[in-house]
Design a protein around this motif. Structure first.
Motif, short mmCIF file in Angstrom:
data_model
loop_
_atom_site.label_atom_id
_atom_site.label_comp_id
_atom_site.label_asym_id
_atom_site.label_seq_id
_atom_site.Cartn_x
_atom_site.Cartn_y
_atom_site.Cartn_z
N THR A 87 8.07 -6.01 14.52
CA THR A 87 6.78 -6.11 13.83
C THR A 87 6.88 -5.92 12.31
OG1 THR A 87 4.63 -5.51 13.78
CG2 THR A 87 6.30 -3.91 14.34
N PHE A 88 6.08 -6.42 11.53
CA PHE A 88 6.03 -6.18 10.12
C PHE A 88 4.87 -5.07 9.97
CE2 PHE A 88 6.24 -10.80 9.61
CZ PHE A 88 7.76 -10.91 10.04
N SER A 89 4.25 -4.41 11.02
CA SER A 89 3.17 -3.45 10.63
C SER A 89 3.51 -1.97 10.88
CB SER A 89 2.43 -3.62 11.84
OG SER A 89 2.56 -3.48 13.08
N LYS A 90 5.09 -1.87 10.82
CA LYS A 90 5.34 -0.35 10.66
C LYS A 90 6.26 -0.23 9.29
CE LYS A 90 4.40 0.05 14.99
NZ LYS A 90 3.58 -1.17 15.55
N VAL A 137 1.38 -6.74 8.55
CA VAL A 137 1.05 -7.32 10.02
C VAL A 137 1.54 -8.65 10.10
CG1 VAL A 137 -0.91 -8.73 9.24
CG2 VAL A 137 -0.85 -7.32 11.64
N GLY A 138 1.91 -8.64 11.50
CA GLY A 138 2.79 -9.79 11.98
C GLY A 138 3.99 -9.41 12.81
N GLY A 139 4.50 -10.56 13.56
CA GLY A 139 5.71 -10.22 14.24
C GLY A 139 6.56 -11.09 14.07
N TYR A 140 7.96 -10.96 14.78
CA TYR A 140 9.12 -11.82 14.61
C TYR A 140 9.92 -11.90 15.70
CZ TYR A 140 11.85 -7.85 13.44
OH TYR A 140 12.37 -6.65 13.21
N GLU A 191 12.51 -4.09 18.45
CA GLU A 191 12.97 -3.16 17.15
C GLU A 191 11.82 -2.71 16.56
OE1 GLU A 191 16.08 -2.04 16.78
OE2 GLU A 191 17.70 -3.37 17.00
N ALA A 192 10.79 -2.86 17.02
CA ALA A 192 9.52 -2.62 16.30
C ALA A 192 9.56 -1.31 15.48
CB ALA A 192 8.30 -2.51 17.24
N HIS A 193 10.16 -0.27 16.12
CA HIS A 193 10.10 1.11 15.56
C HIS A 193 11.41 1.41 14.84
CE1 HIS A 193 5.93 2.65 16.83
NE2 HIS A 193 6.32 1.54 17.79
#
Length: 398
Positions: free
Chosen positions: A242-245, A250-253, A212-214
């Protein structure tokens, strides 16, 4: 023979790109951001339409203040991995917040979104398993497939029938079957037909992971992404993002209802063998999540802006994806046309991303644009206007 000989083709192509347009399109420097939507590039104020900063939260005052306070209280880094000295109370707080946001029981936080995909997919699907990937999957997903050694089966982009057919062919084979799809595909902006993919998962008994990054913060009544929007969250085994969008940090989960996610921590090499996120990033991420939850109108404004921009480009006769989303890919016929158009846009004060084959679907070059909730209507219209001016400047042979 030099160890660098393998890069000579890239060196030559990069020289050709610069000769054709006068710039290296992969080393643009934003000298200073003036806001979430405007930055200084080449000494000029430039509209930013290529940053993935969907909700504009990279400039959140609340997140900035939280980061400053965390640095003062905790320092600038952890100096260790999550399985050593790199877990502070903030890391656990963030995992609890993300799990709660997604209505899931378990969460792992990674140092980047790339590592979240790399780690989860390679750990879940190993030797003897099957990994079924959409043909237009992100590079991090393909890299994960190489690290995990599962047998890879590609299915046609956004085609649940093709996925079903390929799963049926291996239904009697031993080994787990992990299906990976993306909520919004990062190059084109296409949205996955999530309800249909979930139905295939149910019918075949496979395991489903959604990137679900975007779409995190973008789709769904509460911003939980495409699975929420389609009403099939219970069918998804793992959600990666990701937290970067949308959150601008920055970072992911990865979140999941499966308690075995806690065991994955002790098998996942990209999680185990890298330094954890610094405290200021954790604090800023939680503050940005507060902003996102407190301002649901950001999602409405974002989609309104995306529709306005999408329609404007279509009026110019440009080819885009059919789905309206914050990612708008302008598909072009030739690489020289794409390079000239990208350079002209930047000279006129509009920054977008240039994407070239083989990194693009169907081997067509494209200009990848991303819209923000913080873009004003005037900025959207001006960006469309600049596209029109740039197209008019292209030679007829381009």
């Amino acid at each position: 023979m030099s160890i660098f000989d393998k890069f000579r083709g890239v060196e030559q192509r990069l020289a050709e790109l610069q000769a054709e347009g006068g710039r290296n399109p992969f080393s643009v420097v934003i000298e200073r951001p003036l806001s979430s939507t405007v930055g200084i590039i080449e000494g000029r104020e430039t509209l930013l339409f290529g940053t993935n900063n969907y909700l504009g939260l990279s400039q959140s005052p609340r997140a900035i203040e939280a980061a400053v306070e965390a640095v003062k209280a905790r320092g600038v880094g952890t100096t260790g991995s999550r399985i050593a000295n790199g877990t502070q109370s903030l890391h656990e707080q963030l995992e609890q917040r993300i799990a709660s946001f997604f209505h899931q029981k378990h969460c792992m936080v990674f140092s980047t979104g790339y590592q979240a995909n790399l780690g989860m997919i390679s750990t879940l699907a190993g030797k003897g398993d099957y990994l079924l990937l959409d043909a237009d999957s992100h590079a991090s997903i393909y890299d994960a497939s190489r690290l995990g050694h599962a047998q890879v089966i590609r299915f046609r982009h956004n085609d649940p029938d093709d996925l079903h057919k390929r799963l049926n062919r291996i239904k009697d084979e031993p080994g787990a079957k992990l299906v990976v799809v993306e909520g919004i595909y990062s190059m084109t902006g296409n949205v996955v037909p999530m309800a249909e993919m979930a139905a295939v998962k149910r019918e075949t008994g496979s395991t489903l992971l959604v990137d679900e990054a975007h779409s995190f913060g973008v789709l769904g009544p509460n911003g939980r992404g495409v699975a929420e929007a389609a009403g099939v969250e219970d069918d998804v085994d793992f959600i990666v993002g990701t937290f970067s969008k949308s959150l601008g940090t920055v970072g992911g989960y990865c979140v999941s209802r499966h308690p075995e996610l806690e065991l994955v921590r002790l098998h996942c090499r990209p999680y185990m063998f890298t330094a954890s996120l610094p405290p200021e990033v954790i604090a800023a991420t939680m503050a940005a999540l507060d902003d996102m939850e407190a301002q649901p109108e950001l999602r409405t404004r974002l989609m309104d802006n995306a529709a306005r921009f999408h329609a404007g480009l279509n009026r110019l006769g440009l080819t885009t994806g059919k789905t309206v989303s914050p990612v708008v890919g302008v598909v072009l016929e030739t690489i020289p046309e794409a390079i000239m158009l990208w350079n002209t846009l930047l000279s006129l004060g509009l920054y977008v991303n240039l994407s070239l084959p083989p990194a693009t679907p169907d081997h067509h070059p494209l200009l990848r644009c991303s819209v923000m909730a913080t873009h004003t209507s005037e900025q959207i219209d001006r960006a469309v206007e600049i596209f029109g001016e740039a197209m008019a400047r292209l030679p007829a042979s381009a």
